[in-house]
Design an enzyme around this catalytic site. Structure first.
Site, PDB file in Angstrom:
ATOM      1  N   HIS A 164     -46.557  16.560 -33.092  1.00 14.58           N
ATOM      2  CA  HIS A 164     -47.990  16.865 -33.195  1.00 14.58           C
ATOM      3  C   HIS A 164     -48.616  15.851 -34.157  1.00 14.58           C
ATOM      4  O   HIS A 164     -48.041  15.587 -35.222  1.00 14.58           O
ATOM      5  CB  HIS A 164     -48.176  18.297 -33.715  1.00 14.58           C
ATOM      6  N   LEU A 184     -49.315  19.259 -22.489  1.00 15.31           N
ATOM      7  CA  LEU A 184     -50.285  20.119 -23.162  1.00 15.31           C
ATOM      8  C   LEU A 184     -50.185  21.592 -22.774  1.00 15.31           C
ATOM      9  O   LEU A 184     -50.889  22.430 -23.335  1.00 15.31           O
ATOM     10  CB  LEU A 184     -51.715  19.625 -22.870  1.00 15.31           C
ATOM     11  N   ASP A 221     -47.810  25.032 -31.179  1.00 16.92           N
ATOM     12  CA  ASP A 221     -47.651  24.375 -32.488  1.00 16.92           C
ATOM     13  C   ASP A 221     -47.176  25.295 -33.617  1.00 16.92           C
ATOM     14  O   ASP A 221     -47.417  25.002 -34.793  1.00 16.92           O
ATOM     15  CB  ASP A 221     -48.980  23.707 -32.931  1.00 16.92           C
ATOM     16  N   GLU A 276     -45.279   8.863 -35.722  1.00 21.19           N
ATOM     17  CA  GLU A 276     -44.806   9.826 -34.712  1.00 21.19           C
ATOM     18  C   GLU A 276     -43.515   9.333 -34.075  1.00 21.19           C
ATOM     19  O   GLU A 276     -42.541  10.071 -33.947  1.00 21.19           O
ATOM     20  CB  GLU A 276     -45.839  10.006 -33.590  1.00 21.19           C
ATOM     21  N   GLY A 324     -47.551   7.708 -22.783  1.00 20.51           N
ATOM     22  CA  GLY A 324     -46.106   7.585 -22.698  1.00 20.51           C
ATOM     23  C   GLY A 324     -45.507   6.787 -23.829  1.00 20.51           C
ATOM     24  O   GLY A 324     -44.362   6.327 -23.742  1.00 20.51           O
ATOM     25  N   SER A 325     -46.238   6.628 -24.948  1.00 25.27           N
ATOM     26  CA  SER A 325     -45.689   5.798 -26.031  1.00 25.27           C
ATOM     27  C   SER A 325     -44.521   6.492 -26.725  1.00 25.27           C
ATOM     28  O   SER A 325     -43.541   5.836 -27.107  1.00 25.27           O
ATOM     29  CB  SER A 325     -46.778   5.411 -27.040  1.00 25.27           C
ATOM     30  N   ASN A 329     -41.324  19.110 -30.251  1.00 21.35           N
ATOM     31  CA  ASN A 329     -42.624  18.521 -29.931  1.00 21.35           C
ATOM     32  C   ASN A 329     -43.050  17.683 -31.126  1.00 21.35           C
ATOM     33  O   ASN A 329     -42.626  17.935 -32.254  1.00 21.35           O
ATOM     34  CB  ASN A 329     -43.643  19.636 -29.682  1.00 21.35           C
TER      35      ASN A 329
HETATM   36  C1  GRF Z   1     -49.255  12.038 -29.169  1.00 26.96           C
HETATM   37  O1  GRF Z   1     -50.350  11.802 -29.987  1.00 26.96           O
HETATM   38  C2  GRF Z   1     -48.513  13.254 -29.625  1.00 26.96           C
HETATM   39  O2  GRF Z   1     -48.677  13.509 -30.972  1.00 26.96           O
HETATM   40  C3  GRF Z   1     -49.163  14.361 -28.839  1.00 26.96           C
HETATM   41  O3  GRF Z   1     -49.528  13.788 -27.612  1.00 26.96           O
HETATM   42  C4  GRF Z   1     -49.697  12.395 -27.757  1.00 26.96           C
HETATM   43  C5  GRF Z   1     -48.870  11.728 -26.708  1.00 26.96           C
HETATM   44  O4  GRF Z   1     -49.010  10.333 -26.780  1.00 26.96           O
HETATM   45  N1  GRF Z   1     -48.272  15.489 -28.729  1.00 26.96           N
HETATM   46  P1  GRF Z   1     -48.044   9.414 -25.932  1.00 26.96           P
HETATM   47  O5  GRF Z   1     -48.281   9.765 -24.467  1.00 26.96           O
HETATM   48  O6  GRF Z   1     -46.662   9.704 -26.347  1.00 26.96           O
HETATM   49  O7  GRF Z   1     -48.466   8.015 -26.245  1.00 26.96           O
END
Ligand code: GRF
Length: 213
Positions: free
Chosen positions: A111, A92, A152, A181, A19-20, A109
């Site tokens: 990636h 996913l 993707d 990200e 959830g970051s 999204n």
């Molecule tokens: C991230 O690495 C993102 O690139 C991918 O899924 C992961 C999710 O991480 N799509 P978080 O749950 O947001 O920490």
């Protein structure tokens, strides 16, 4: 002058995600870096860590388990919450076609690699970073892209790069990419809110913002 249309975001999270990205987006809406709010967090299982973090932060959550009426339930929930933009963050699955159609060019999204390399089904999380290090790439990074019906493959909104060091493990590389990200996701979402993303075929063109007074 571009008119800002505040985002009403639904963030879709996965079963295991931390959830970051969700929390980075939420923080940005709270401190004014991102125009709008996280109206809803959607997951498939109630005990997903990202859903628990959302609840702790007071963000409404919905748990919708994939099944016969998944598509209809998603659309009804998104409509009821007046969602105008969807951000995938660790989700996913493929989104149902009707959802992709309904929110076309309003679903993004992030990636954790430079698409179109190291993407596609099964390429998520540590699998991505392991593959990048094993291949011997000298740079990696992240990609924010629109979501279509495949994994993707949607138009790329923006990318950020980081070096891959000789000493890197998949874990150290992942740690270098994660803050990129978060920053890229917030930047891309703000561009959407400002109406500055134009699509020419599959090329995204960012229009210049209005001059600040
Ligand atoms: C991230 O690495 C993102 O690139 C991918 O899924 C992961 C999710 O991480 N799509 P978080 O749950 O947001 O920490």
């Amino acid at each position: 002058m571009t008119e800002i249309k505040p985002l009403r975001l639904a963030v879709f999270v996965g079963v295991r995600g931390r959830g970051s990205n969700l929390m980075a987006i939420h923080s940005a809406t709270q401190d004014g870096r991102l125009s709008g709010e996280v109206a809803l967090v959607i997951g498939t299982k109630p005990d997903a860590p990202a859903l628990l973090r959302a609840q702790e932060a007071g963000i409404p959550v919905a748990v919708i388990a994939p099944g016969d009426s998944y598509e209809a339930q998603l659309l009804a929930t998104l409509t009821k919450a007046h969602v105008n933009t969807i951000a995938l963050a660790g989700y996913l699955r493929k989104l149902p076609e009707a959802v992709v159609e309904h929110f076309r060019n309003r679903i993004v999204n992030v990636h954790p690699a430079l698409l179109p390399a190291f993407g596609g089904k099964g390429m998520y999380g540590h699998h991505v970073h392991e593959a990048v290090v094993a291949y011997g790439c000298k740079v990696s990074g992240c990609t924010v892209h629109f979501v279509d019906s495949e994994y993707d493959t949607g138009p790329i909104v923006l990318q950020r790069t980081v070096p891959v060091l000789d000493t890197d493990t998949p874990e150290t590389l992942a740690a270098r990419i994660l803050p990129e990200e978060h920053a890229a996701y917030i930047e891309a979402l703000q561009l959407l809110a400002e109406g500055r993303i134009l699509l020419e075929g599959r090329r995204v063109v960012i229009t210049s913002g209005s001059p600040r007074s």
